[in-house]
Design an enzyme around this catalytic site. Structure first.
Site, PDB file in Angstrom:
ATOM      1  N   CYS A 129      38.455  43.927  35.028  1.00 25.88           N
ATOM      2  CA  CYS A 129      39.813  44.399  35.365  1.00 25.88           C
ATOM      3  C   CYS A 129      40.832  43.902  34.356  1.00 25.88           C
ATOM      4  O   CYS A 129      41.976  43.588  34.718  1.00 25.88           O
ATOM      5  CB  CYS A 129      40.220  43.998  36.777  1.00 25.88           C
ATOM      6  N   LYS A 138      39.170  33.685  46.477  1.00 26.44           N
ATOM      7  CA  LYS A 138      38.779  32.998  45.241  1.00 26.44           C
ATOM      8  C   LYS A 138      38.868  31.482  45.390  1.00 26.44           C
ATOM      9  O   LYS A 138      38.378  30.740  44.552  1.00 26.44           O
ATOM     10  CB  LYS A 138      39.660  33.462  44.089  1.00 26.44           C
ATOM     11  N   ASP A 166      50.752  34.538  38.362  1.00 21.90           N
ATOM     12  CA  ASP A 166      49.549  35.007  39.035  1.00 21.90           C
ATOM     13  C   ASP A 166      48.554  33.839  39.064  1.00 21.90           C
ATOM     14  O   ASP A 166      47.929  33.526  38.046  1.00 21.90           O
ATOM     15  CB  ASP A 166      48.990  36.209  38.268  1.00 21.90           C
ATOM     16  N   HIS A 222      45.384  40.568  34.263  1.00 17.65           N
ATOM     17  CA  HIS A 222      44.515  41.383  35.119  1.00 17.65           C
ATOM     18  C   HIS A 222      45.258  42.688  35.412  1.00 17.65           C
ATOM     19  O   HIS A 222      46.492  42.708  35.426  1.00 17.65           O
ATOM     20  CB  HIS A 222      44.289  40.584  36.412  1.00 17.65           C
ATOM     21  N   GLN A 248      43.392  32.870  39.716  1.00 13.30           N
ATOM     22  CA  GLN A 248      42.289  32.102  39.124  1.00 13.30           C
ATOM     23  C   GLN A 248      42.580  30.611  39.044  1.00 13.30           C
ATOM     24  O   GLN A 248      41.660  29.804  39.037  1.00 13.30           O
ATOM     25  CB  GLN A 248      41.986  32.617  37.705  1.00 13.30           C
TER      26      GLN A 248
HETATM   27  N1  PMP Z   1      44.793  38.210  39.065  1.00 16.84           N
HETATM   28  C1  PMP Z   1      43.721  37.651  38.512  1.00 16.84           C
HETATM   29  C2  PMP Z   1      43.889  36.754  37.321  1.00 16.84           C
HETATM   30  C3  PMP Z   1      42.461  37.899  39.057  1.00 16.84           C
HETATM   31  O1  PMP Z   1      41.388  37.350  38.507  1.00 16.84           O
HETATM   32  C4  PMP Z   1      42.345  38.743  40.187  1.00 16.84           C
HETATM   33  C5  PMP Z   1      40.998  39.055  40.796  1.00 16.84           C
HETATM   34  N2  PMP Z   1      39.979  39.292  39.890  1.00 16.84           N
HETATM   35  C6  PMP Z   1      43.508  39.283  40.722  1.00 16.84           C
HETATM   36  C7  PMP Z   1      44.704  38.987  40.145  1.00 16.84           C
HETATM   37  C8  PMP Z   1      43.465  40.179  41.905  1.00 16.84           C
HETATM   38  O2  PMP Z   1      43.036  39.504  43.019  1.00 16.84           O
HETATM   39  P1  PMP Z   1      42.651  40.278  44.359  1.00 16.84           P
HETATM   40  O3  PMP Z   1      41.666  41.328  43.963  1.00 16.84           O
HETATM   41  O4  PMP Z   1      42.065  39.226  45.209  1.00 16.84           O
HETATM   42  O5  PMP Z   1      43.929  40.829  44.897  1.00 16.84           O
END
Ligand code: PMP
Length: 404
Positions: free
Chosen positions: A362, A224, A198, A121, A201
């Protein structure tokens, strides 16, 4: 067996209609809906428990502090941290990664290397690019194959004594791939590199035990995992956190301040400057308790079966190409359909009450790799069921008739 109907009944938003149809929510990878228990914990906090933490000597403030620190304890238990002091409350996965980048970054030297993967991401790419540009570190990328599976041989070849950090996603938001994190951590450790996982997910979908993984950092986003927005966790192994310089300056992160000199507070407060998101932390802990009550392995098993069903149903649609077909996969179905732009597809099926995402998610490098500008992404939560998938497929077929 997980009782899907009983679970759905706990999510007030799912009783809503959208464009005259019962809402089918298939965008949990962007943010999950919230069970009543979490909504009520937030409501109760603001109605009955609100006071600032760590500073008051009156009963209300002490109770708020107990709730906030209790939430830290709950999140420590949820991730199986060795101690709750390894749990730092942040805004979300993004802030967790940025916290590590800006503190650990100060300890890095030109020529040091950070490894990320081809499926990250943006939040696990851009903070390291800042370090590359500011500190002259080298950013290297572990490649993946056309299924969206990391090339572990290439990863091992990229590792060297110059590797200071390996930062990879546990589960890809764009592809659904679940990475062999334990194996990655072991290999990184063997060359003396730190590891950041990370888990934005992964955490909503499976049991996670940071000690079993052996990682140094693990980040998650509350929203999430059925919790509130604006709150998340950075887990850091105590031994490593102790070596890091402070992050933001302000109240709570200090022990004493004079205009000449400031002494910093102990962990984890050293990394939590300012009034924290107290209600958020309490709501997040409630979401963690809720997930535990449902059963995290039960959630994984249920969603896995639903993912298989959804994969079969979608593959029957003429011209549909799934992006992300790793054997180890969580509940993410990213796809493109011949002759239909992802945005048009998502807009049309919204008319039938189906909420899916159409974007680069993203993860633009992933889109580049697969040669598509965007995909439609249907992502599963534990409240989804086969009926949701059947409605998605019917709506897609209707949309395609209009578009082709
Ligand atoms: N890492 C991953 C794999 C994600 O899917 C996301 C959110 N789409 C993020 C990081 C970022 O999370 P947040 O926007 O809640 O900080």
């Amino acid at each position: 067996m997980l009782d899907n109907a009983a679970i759905r009944a706990q999510f007030p938003i799912l009783a809503q209609t959208e464009n005259g149809h019962p809402l089918v929510y298939l965008d949990s990878a962007a943010t999950a809906q919230k069970p009543l228990r979490v909504i009520e914990a937030l409501d109760r906090y603001y109605r009955e428990q609100n006071a600032n933490v760590h500073r008051g000597v009156y009963g209300l403030s002490e109770r708020a502090t107990d709730l906030y620190e209790g939430a830290r304890g709950a999140m420590g238990a949820f991730l199986n941290a060795a101690t709750p002091l390894e749990i730092i409350f942040v805004r979300g996965a993004t802030e967790g990664i940025n916290l590590v980048a800006s503190t650990l970054g100060k300890l890095l030297k030109p020529g040091d290397e950070i490894l990320i993967s081809a499926m990250e991401h943006h939040s696990n790419i851009v903070p390291w690019q800042f370090l590359r540009d500011e500190r002259g570190i080298r950013l290297r990328v572990i490649p993946m194959d056309e299924r969206g599976v990391l090339d572990m041989d290439a990863f091992r070849k990229l590792l060297s004594e110059r590797t200071r950090l390996v930062a990879v996603t546990h589960m890809s938001n764009a592809l659904g791939t679940i990475n062999p994190v334990r194996e990655i951590v072991d290999a990184a450790k063997a060359v003396g590199a730190l590891t950041l996982i990370d888990g934005a997910q992964a955490v909503p979908h499976m049991p996670v035990d940071v000690q079993a993984l052996g990682c140094d950092f693990y980040v998650l986003s509350g929203h999430k995992m059925y919790g509130p927005t604006g709150i998340g966790v950075l887990y850091g192994r105590m031994e490593v956190l102790e070596t890091l310089p402070p992050y933001q300056g302000g109240g709570d992160m200090i022990r004493s301040v004079t205009f000449k000199k400031t002494e910093f507070n102990v962990l984890p407060y050293r990394f939590e400057a300012g009034t924290p998101h107290i209600a958020g932390a309490i709501g997040l802990a409630e979401a963690a308790r809720w997930m535990e009550a449902v059963g995290r392995q039960a959630i994984f098993d249920y969603e896995h079966e639903l993912l298989q069903y959804a994969t079969e149903q979608l593959q029957a649609i003429d011209g549909l190409r799934l992006i992300g077909t790793a054997p180890e996969k969580g509940g993410v179905l990213s796809f493109v359909i011949e002759g239909a732009h992802p945005h048009d597809v998502a807009t049309l099926i919204d008319q039938d009450g189906i909420a899916v995402r159409a974007s680069h998610h993203c993860a633009q490098p992933v889109m580049d790799f697969f040669g598509v500008p965007a995909t439609v992404r249907a992502s599963l939560g534990v409240y989804n069921n086969r009926e949701d998938i059947d409605r998605l497929v019917a709506a897609l077929n209707d949309a395609l008739e209009m578009l082709r």
